[in-house]
Scaffold this motif. Structure first.
Motif: not given
Lengths: 223, 252
Positions: A126-135, A103-108
């Motif tokens: 706002e969408a950028m912040g939300a997509i960042c948080a959800t990912l 995860w640390a090398t793909t998801g993060l």
């Protein structure tokens, strides 16, 4: 002296960062996916900003799949998996460490770089912040659901294809709540917190199922 | 259950049960079809197309019941190590996939005249489609291993993980759908079924279930025999005296 688990963790993180052209490959793959989508659907920025979260989430799911087939397979082939199994460290913890390294090398990196990719897709701040948080909270679920498939197919040749068939249907709930949380942040009928909380719950659930399921699969595979 | 852990005893039982359930299934479906086509009234709105329901609904029930059967078999493989559990699971997977596909196809055929489209991303349709994909995954994993015992354990784990995921998938798909289509026109099962339609449906469902049991037992019997052939082949290959290596013809 380092504990075996710490040594394993150091090894896994080094391997994840260096193998197959380095840990940055996931990001490059992500960039390529985000780049080819506008070629397929046209450069309409309104459309892109509307489906942007969906594109980023699908790209994240595919980029997660990319490294999964080697998660246990490489160790199964050269015998290190047997050594790890014989050690006193519980297999569940080993799976947890390997999953976290993946995860640390793909998801993060994907989650951290998502705002930049959001620029390409004309997402609002706002969408950028939300997509960042959800990912950030959702990609661990993808990794650990995938770990079960990786453990089941560790001994198979060309296991990658079977792996995707096994794992992608199970990723559907994460995808649904990830995308709907990101969409809810930019307007919609439900508040952002509802799908986001469900996404966090799915992630925790996947962590537990993935760790125990993968460990059981590894034990059954080489019995 | 333990008594029939012996494959020979099980084969004896299967030999007696397969014709019985086959006949029961044929009778049930024959009576059911007669009732469907000559007795059950057409729907006041849907007309004759409602008769698709008598195939569609039992197929859906069996498609879902079959996954539960597979999950029970998976527990049998992992916990009790029952020797026939993975045989039962392997025999069930293609049957479940077939019934689920039948459900999807008949639903599609029913949807065209009623809803005007072959497919909608309705919550129910989508979760049945995901169920079908999971059957495909299970069958793919069965085919990927050479050793049936290892395949059995791997598929058992996959089946159980899938089984605890089915409610989550169902819940998330419902949530996803209600988000996008708040007022769904396609409410299924909204009206209570009249007795004149309920009885043919139940008889058809009974017939389908009997056919399923017969096919499942036959599939288990075939799998046991297939494994015996495999073991005999391996033993014969071991006993075979080393064949003299013939000199390869020289290339000239």
């Amino acid at each position: 002296m380092r504990s075996p688990l710490a040594a394993l963790a150091a090894r896994e993180f080094r391997l994840a960062a260096r193998i197959g052209g380095g840990g940055g490959m996931g990001l490059v793959f992500f960039l390529i996916l985000v780049t080819i989508v506008p070629f397929a659907i046209g450069p309409d920025l309104n459309l892109l900003s509307r489906i942007g979260p969906a594109i980023l989430w699908i790209a994240a799911a595919l980029a997660t799949l990319l490294g999964l087939d080697r998660l246990f397979q490489a160790d199964a082939e050269d015998g290190s998996l047997d050594l790890i199994r014989m050690s006193e460290t519980p297999l569940e913890l080993v799976v947890l460490v390997k999953g976290l390294a993946h995860w640390a090398t793909t998801g993060l990196p994907l989650a951290l770089a998502a705002p930049f990719f959001g620029l390409l897709l004309a997402l609002s701040p706002e969408a950028m912040g939300a997509i960042c948080a959800t990912l950030l909270v959702g990609t661990p679920a993808l990794t650990f659901i995938g770990a079960i498939g990786a453990a089941l197919t560790a001994s198979l040749r060309r296991g990658g294809l079977v792996l995707s068939i096994l794992v992608l249907p199970l990723m559907i709930p994460v995808l649904i709540f990830g995308v709907s949380a990101a969409n809810a942040a930019v307007g919609g009928t439900v508040p952002f917190a509802t799908p986001f909380a469900v996404l966090c719950g799915l992630s925790l659930f996947a962590l537990v199922t993935g760790v125990f399921g993968s460990a059981a699969a590894i034990r059954s595979g080489s019995a | 259950m333990l008594r029939y852990a012996n494959p020979t005893l099980f084969l004896d039982l299967a030999r007696r049960l397969i014709p019985a359930f086959g006949a029961l299934g044929a009778l049930g479906i024959a009576v059911g079809l007669y009732l469907v086509f000559f007795v059950a009234p057409p729907d006041y709105q849907q007309g004759e197309t409602v008769k698709i329901m008598y195939i569609h609904v039992p197929a859906a029930w069996l498609g879902m019941a079959c996954y539960s059967l597979m999950a029970i078999s998976a527990v049998g493989t992992l916990v009790w190590r029952h020797p026939l559990a993975d045989v039962s699971q392997k025999a069930a997977a293609p049957l479940g996939a077939a019934f689920t596909l039948l459900c999807l196809v008949t639903g599609s055929l029913w949807g065209k005249p009623m809803w005007g489209t072959w497919w909608v991303w309705d919550a129910r349709l989508t979760s049945v489609l995901v169920l079908f994909l999971m059957y495909c995954g299970v069958m793919a994993l069965w085919n990927a291993f050479e050793d049936p015992a290892r395949a059995g354990r791997a598929v058992a784990i996959l089946t159980l993980v899938g089984f605890i995921n089915i409610p989550i998938v169902k819940f998330s798909v419902d949530w996803w759908n209600t988000l996008h289509q708040p007022a769904s026109v396609f409410r299924m099962g909204g009206s209570t079924i009249d007795a004149s339609m309920l009885w043919p449906l139940l008889i058809m469902a009974g017939g389908f279930t009997a056919v399923f049991v017969a096919l499942h037992l036959a599939g288990m019997r075939n799998e046991i025999l297939r494994r015996r052939v495999r073991t005999l082949g391996l033993l014969a290959a071991q006993r075979e005296p080393e064949a003299p290596v013939e000199a390869l013809p020289e290339a000239r």
